[in-house]
Design a protein around this motif. Structure first.
Motif, mmCIF file in Angstrom:
data_model
loop_
_atom_site.group_PDB
_atom_site.id
_atom_site.type_symbol
_atom_site.label_atom_id
_atom_site.label_comp_id
_atom_site.label_asym_id
_atom_site.label_seq_id
_atom_site.Cartn_x
_atom_site.Cartn_y
_atom_site.Cartn_z
ATOM 1 N N GLY A 48 0.810 -1.218 0.000
ATOM 2 C CA GLY A 48 0.000 0.000 0.000
ATOM 3 C C GLY A 48 0.840 1.262 0.000
ATOM 4 N N VAL A 200 -4.912 0.615 -4.382
ATOM 5 C CA VAL A 200 -3.458 0.692 -4.388
ATOM 6 C C VAL A 200 -2.974 1.259 -5.718
ATOM 7 N N ASN A 205 2.031 6.106 -3.167
ATOM 8 C CA ASN A 205 0.789 6.042 -2.402
ATOM 9 C C ASN A 205 0.097 7.401 -2.445
ATOM 10 N N SER A 210 3.603 11.389 1.067
ATOM 11 C CA SER A 210 3.804 10.128 0.361
ATOM 12 C C SER A 210 5.239 9.614 0.455
#
Length: 267
Positions: A48, A200, A205, A210
């Motif tokens: 993820g 995902v 991400n 991030s």
């Protein structure tokens, strides 16, 4: 020879006599299972945070890099068959100073890794039933220190009852536990829907921080597969140390399959 002996400059050097009964399949399972219980529960977080493509790249690169390091340690072990740990390998290669640094590196690796493993195991212990009432604070929150101490004590007692050359049954139990954990996550992910679940990404991400999340997720791969911890020690307990090469490859394949399969399906 202990780390303290190295610092004190002890002159006697008596490596252990090589030889054992472990085959390469059991050795590969041991290398894989060493950190896999902690890694399998974090595999979805890993994918993820890094993305499908990013996760594949990081997992593959990290696995190949770690295996290359373990492979080099194995070459040293085969060159100096009486050496059975990092300190003794350091002694054979660079003398007393090499022994000291080899022990420091080995000790540092374990000290940096163990806090995560102990905390995860303590949390799992607290989740069995209703937990231990004596370890619960007045607010109802668990006191993790007590759980960690109990886990550490159990680990200490098991080390007194076994030797590295007889770890096949423990490795089998650990691998079985990893499979159960993986299946539980996959079944739960396929059985329940999350309304606000974000799909995902292929790379990275969607978090506003991030890069931080990406780095935290990538670090899971680092502590989730650490065969170099046991390469020299385990090879000393094998009937054919040369076959450790096959054990390293087996452990690497198991690591990639486990991380990517659980990560992809759950996310």
């Amino acid at each position: 020879m202990s780390l303290i002996d190295s610092f004190l400059g002890a002159e006697d050097h008596e490596p252990q006599t090589p030889g054992g009964e472990i085959g390469w399949v059991a050795a590969g399972a041991t290398l894989f299972a060493f950190a896999a219980p902690s890694a399998v529960q974090s595999a979805p977080f890993f994918i993820g945070g890094t993305g499908v493509v990013g996760g594949c790249l990081i997992c593959s690169i990290n696995t190949l890099g770690v295996l290359a390091g373990s492979w080099m340690l194995l070459q040293l072990k085969l060159k100096f068959p009486l050496a059975s740990n990092m300190g003794e390998l350091g002694y054979e290669a660079y003398g007393r100073q090499g022994q000291m640094w080899g022990n420091i590196f080995q000790l540092s690796n374990f000290v940096l890794f163990l806090p995560c493993g102990l905390l995860f195991t303590g949390q799992a212990l607290a989740g069995v039933g209703k937990g231990i009432s004596a370890f619960t604070q007045s607010s109802g929150a668990p006191c993790w220190d007590y759980y960690i101490f109990l886990v550490a004590f159990i680990c200490f007692m098991t080390t007194q009852a076994r030797t590295l050359s007889k770890t096949a049954i423990f490795s089998a139990i650990s691998v079985f536990s990893v499979l159960i954990m993986a299946m539980t996550q996959i079944i739960a992910a396929l059985s329940y829907d999350v309304i606000d679940k974000e799909p995902v990404q292929m790379f990275g991400n969607p978090d506003q921080h991030s890069l931080i999340w990406f780095m935290r997720s990538a670090s899971i791969c680092v502590f989730g597969f650490v065969p170099s911890f046991l390469t020299a020690e385990l090879a000393s307990c094998m009937s054919d140390p040369q076959s450790m090469k096959k054990a390293l490859i087996l452990s690497g394949v198991l690591n990639v399959v486990m991380m990517l399969t659980v990560g992809w399906v759950v996310t």
